[in-house]
Design a protein around this motif. Structure first.
Motif, PDB file in Angstrom:
ATOM      1  N   GLY A 106       0.755  -1.232   0.066  1.00  0.00           N
ATOM      2  CA  GLY A 106       0.116   0.012  -0.060  1.00  0.00           C
ATOM      3  C   GLY A 106       0.721   1.367  -0.029  1.00  0.00           C
ATOM      4  N   ALA A 107       2.134   1.234  -0.203  1.00  0.00           N
ATOM      5  CA  ALA A 107       2.875   2.375  -0.144  1.00  0.00           C
ATOM      6  C   ALA A 107       2.883   3.024  -1.539  1.00  0.00           C
ATOM      7  CB  ALA A 107       4.494   1.934   0.024  1.00  0.00           C
ATOM      8  N   PRO A 108       2.177   4.356  -1.573  1.00  0.00           N
ATOM      9  CA  PRO A 108       2.165   5.186  -2.694  1.00  0.00           C
ATOM     10  C   PRO A 108       3.574   5.016  -3.520  1.00  0.00           C
ATOM     11  CG  PRO A 108       1.139   6.223  -0.825  1.00  0.00           C
ATOM     12  CD  PRO A 108       2.049   5.122  -0.359  1.00  0.00           C
ATOM     13  N   GLU A 109       4.281   5.183  -3.263  1.00  0.00           N
ATOM     14  CA  GLU A 109       5.749   5.450  -4.084  1.00  0.00           C
ATOM     15  C   GLU A 109       5.735   4.004  -4.812  1.00  0.00           C
ATOM     16  OE1 GLU A 109       6.953   4.547   0.154  1.00  0.00           O
ATOM     17  OE2 GLU A 109       5.698   5.744  -0.806  1.00  0.00           O
ATOM     18  N   ARG A 110       5.444   2.965  -4.035  1.00  0.00           N
ATOM     19  CA  ARG A 110       5.766   1.322  -4.393  1.00  0.00           C
ATOM     20  C   ARG A 110       4.576   1.229  -5.514  1.00  0.00           C
ATOM     21  NH1 ARG A 110       7.161  -3.014   0.001  1.00  0.00           N
ATOM     22  NH2 ARG A 110       7.078  -4.243  -1.905  1.00  0.00           N
ATOM     23  N   GLN A 111       3.635   1.579  -5.302  1.00  0.00           N
ATOM     24  CA  GLN A 111       2.306   1.275  -6.053  1.00  0.00           C
ATOM     25  C   GLN A 111       2.679   2.070  -7.548  1.00  0.00           C
ATOM     26  OE1 GLN A 111      -0.624   3.260  -3.917  1.00  0.00           O
ATOM     27  NE2 GLN A 111      -1.586   1.188  -3.314  1.00  0.00           N
ATOM     28  N   SER A 112       3.098   3.215  -7.528  1.00  0.00           N
ATOM     29  CA  SER A 112       3.252   4.010  -8.819  1.00  0.00           C
ATOM     30  C   SER A 112       4.758   3.576  -9.567  1.00  0.00           C
ATOM     31  CB  SER A 112       3.430   5.611  -8.662  1.00  0.00           C
ATOM     32  OG  SER A 112       4.543   5.805  -7.764  1.00  0.00           O
ATOM     33  N   GLU A 113       5.656   3.078  -8.729  1.00  0.00           N
ATOM     34  CA  GLU A 113       6.765   2.539  -9.386  1.00  0.00           C
ATOM     35  C   GLU A 113       6.535   1.327 -10.103  1.00  0.00           C
ATOM     36  OE1 GLU A 113      10.928   2.067 -10.667  1.00  0.00           O
ATOM     37  OE2 GLU A 113       9.679   3.530 -10.125  1.00  0.00           O
ATOM     38  N   THR A 114       5.718   0.351  -9.375  1.00  0.00           N
ATOM     39  CA  THR A 114       5.278  -1.036  -9.706  1.00  0.00           C
ATOM     40  C   THR A 114       4.851  -0.847 -11.037  1.00  0.00           C
ATOM     41  OG1 THR A 114       5.492  -2.063  -7.452  1.00  0.00           O
ATOM     42  CG2 THR A 114       4.073  -3.035  -9.301  1.00  0.00           C
ATOM     43  N   VAL A 115       3.660  -0.037 -11.033  1.00  0.00           N
ATOM     44  CA  VAL A 115       2.896   0.338 -12.362  1.00  0.00           C
ATOM     45  C   VAL A 115       3.777   0.795 -13.672  1.00  0.00           C
ATOM     46  CG1 VAL A 115       1.152   1.570 -13.342  1.00  0.00           C
ATOM     47  CG2 VAL A 115       0.713   0.650 -11.089  1.00  0.00           C
ATOM     48  N   ARG A 116       4.792   1.663 -13.109  1.00  0.00           N
ATOM     49  CA  ARG A 116       5.870   2.133 -14.208  1.00  0.00           C
ATOM     50  C   ARG A 116       6.553   1.039 -14.747  1.00  0.00           C
ATOM     51  NH1 ARG A 116      10.783   3.797 -14.801  1.00  0.00           N
ATOM     52  NH2 ARG A 116      11.456   3.228 -12.682  1.00  0.00           N
ATOM     53  N   VAL A 117       7.037   0.232 -13.965  1.00  0.00           N
ATOM     54  CA  VAL A 117       7.928  -0.876 -14.530  1.00  0.00           C
ATOM     55  C   VAL A 117       7.021  -1.894 -15.207  1.00  0.00           C
ATOM     56  CG1 VAL A 117       9.182  -3.022 -13.646  1.00  0.00           C
ATOM     57  CG2 VAL A 117       9.743  -0.743 -12.566  1.00  0.00           C
ATOM     58  N   LEU A 118       5.723  -2.047 -14.753  1.00  0.00           N
ATOM     59  CA  LEU A 118       5.160  -3.103 -15.576  1.00  0.00           C
ATOM     60  C   LEU A 118       4.706  -2.520 -16.801  1.00  0.00           C
ATOM     61  CD1 LEU A 118       2.398  -4.179 -12.693  1.00  0.00           C
ATOM     62  CD2 LEU A 118       4.379  -5.433 -13.966  1.00  0.00           C
ATOM     63  N   ARG A 119       4.405  -1.088 -16.844  1.00  0.00           N
ATOM     64  CA  ARG A 119       4.117  -0.572 -18.448  1.00  0.00           C
ATOM     65  C   ARG A 119       5.246  -0.865 -19.412  1.00  0.00           C
ATOM     66  NH1 ARG A 119       4.234   5.420 -18.024  1.00  0.00           N
ATOM     67  NH2 ARG A 119       4.184   5.352 -20.301  1.00  0.00           N
ATOM     68  N   SER A 120       6.498  -0.849 -18.799  1.00  0.00           N
ATOM     69  CA  SER A 120       7.580  -1.422 -19.876  1.00  0.00           C
ATOM     70  C   SER A 120       7.643  -2.895 -20.381  1.00  0.00           C
ATOM     71  CB  SER A 120       8.838  -0.883 -19.210  1.00  0.00           C
ATOM     72  OG  SER A 120       9.255  -1.958 -18.022  1.00  0.00           O
TER      73      SER A 120
END
Length: 347
Positions: A106-120
């Motif tokens: 639930g950490a916001p920075e981990r959520q956004s970073e995870t989605v960023r990596v998954l996009r790639s």
């Protein structure tokens, strides 16, 4: 003082983490025409995301969208999330897709970073589950990443209550709490403790509010409702029950826990303190995980359609694109052995 450069992650590192050959990892990340078994492809994609395999390299390698559906969850250790994930995977496989999973706590920075990596890595769709999407507190970076993923042709669905304008499947947690609070009042309990978990979780806050509303509507004085903040887990329920017992129970006749795991911990805590359930105190939960039926006494709870929500999330992301459709599912009361009526003295 300059920071040390982050070590470069190589294809060999990804292959080792996934437990596959370098050739297999290369085929997955290069979009090769040579087919790789779905389970190996899922492992490679998950390893690449976990290791933050260089976005530029991954983007160059991925020439096509995969058949992966990526789940981004808060916590994968809870039985309720296990039920959701299992249902998602079963539904995905019937459509020839597979599910990869990442946990962010639930950490916001981990959520956004995870989605960023998954996009790639170009999954076909993203399913994001979280209980922390509070009004006004959604991380702007996460929304931007999800919007960018949609613009690139991906699909997004949120499982859980959210104020974001994506397709979503939510649980009416206030009504869940109202159902249990009303029941506990109806069977005669007038002094009640709510083991409420942490205060920053929207779903648990809504359940607590529902408990209180149902109890009060059933004749319980709000002054006789004690709200106990605790760890959201077995230990939280155990410690809260032991503390209550050591304080002499203070007349508490029933404990309403915000989920089954907290309730199971409370059962153990009361047993360790020599407090009988339901003889001395009734205990209830929410979710209806399999363990709720196996503990002694069997747990009274509100059953949530967790598997239905997981399967429906997959059907949504594999179907036609929506425009912020919102689906809400309800639970139903399951009365078992951990509660008993408490007769009220006649006036």
């Amino acid at each position: 003082m300059p920071h040390a450069a982050r070590p470069t992650v190589t294809l060999h590192d990804v292959a080792a983490a996934a437990g596959v050959s370098v050739a297999t990892a290369s085929r997955v990340l290069s979009g090769s025409a040579r087919k790789v078994a779905p389970e190996y492809e899922a492992r490679v994609l998950a390893a690449a995301a976990a290791l933050r395999y260089t976005v530029d390299a991954a983007a160059r390698a991925m020439r096509r969208a995969s058949d992966a559906i990526a789940l981004v969850a808060d916590d994968l250790t809870t039985p309720s999330m296990g039920m959701v994930v299992s249902a998602m995977e079963r539904e995905a496989r019937t459509a020839g897709a597979f599910v990869t999973v990442s946990a962010t706590m639930g950490a916001p920075e981990r959520q956004s970073e995870t989605v960023r990596v998954l996009r790639s890595l170009r999954p076909r769709a993203l399913v994001v589950t979280s209980n922390r999407y509070l009004a006004g507190e959604v991380d702007v970076r996460l929304v931007k990443e999800l919007r960018a993923f949609e613009r690139e042709g991906g699909r997004v669905v949120i499982v859980g209550e959210t104020d974001m304008t994506f397709d979503s499947i939510g649980f009416d947690n206030f009504r869940v709490g109202l159902t249990m609070g009303t029941f506990v009042a109806e069977i005669g309990h007038r002094r009640v403790a709510i083991f409420a978990g942490a205060g920053n979780l929207r779903n648990l806050g809504d359940r607590t509010a529902g408990f209180t509303a149902g109890l009060c509507a059933g004749g319980v004085d709000e002054r006789d409702i004690r709200v106990v903040q605790c760890e959201v887990g077995r230990r939280g329920g155990f410690d809260s029950a032991r503390s209550l017992a050591e304080a002499g129970m203070d007349g508490v006749e029933a404990v309403l826990a915000v989920n089954d795991i907290v309730a199971v911990g409370a059962l153990a805590g009361f047993r360790a303190a020599g407090v009988s359930v339901p003889g001395d105190v009734s205990v209830t939960g929410v979710d209806d995980i399999p363990l709720a039926y196996d503990v002694t006494p069997r747990l009274t709870t509100v059953a949530l359609p967790l598997a239905q929500a997981g399967a429906e999330a997959i059907r949504i992301v594999l179907g036609e694109a929506g425009t912020g459709r919102r689906m809400s599912v309800d639970g139903h009361l399951v009365i078992r052995d951990s509660t008993r009526p408490r007769p009220r003295p006649r006036p």
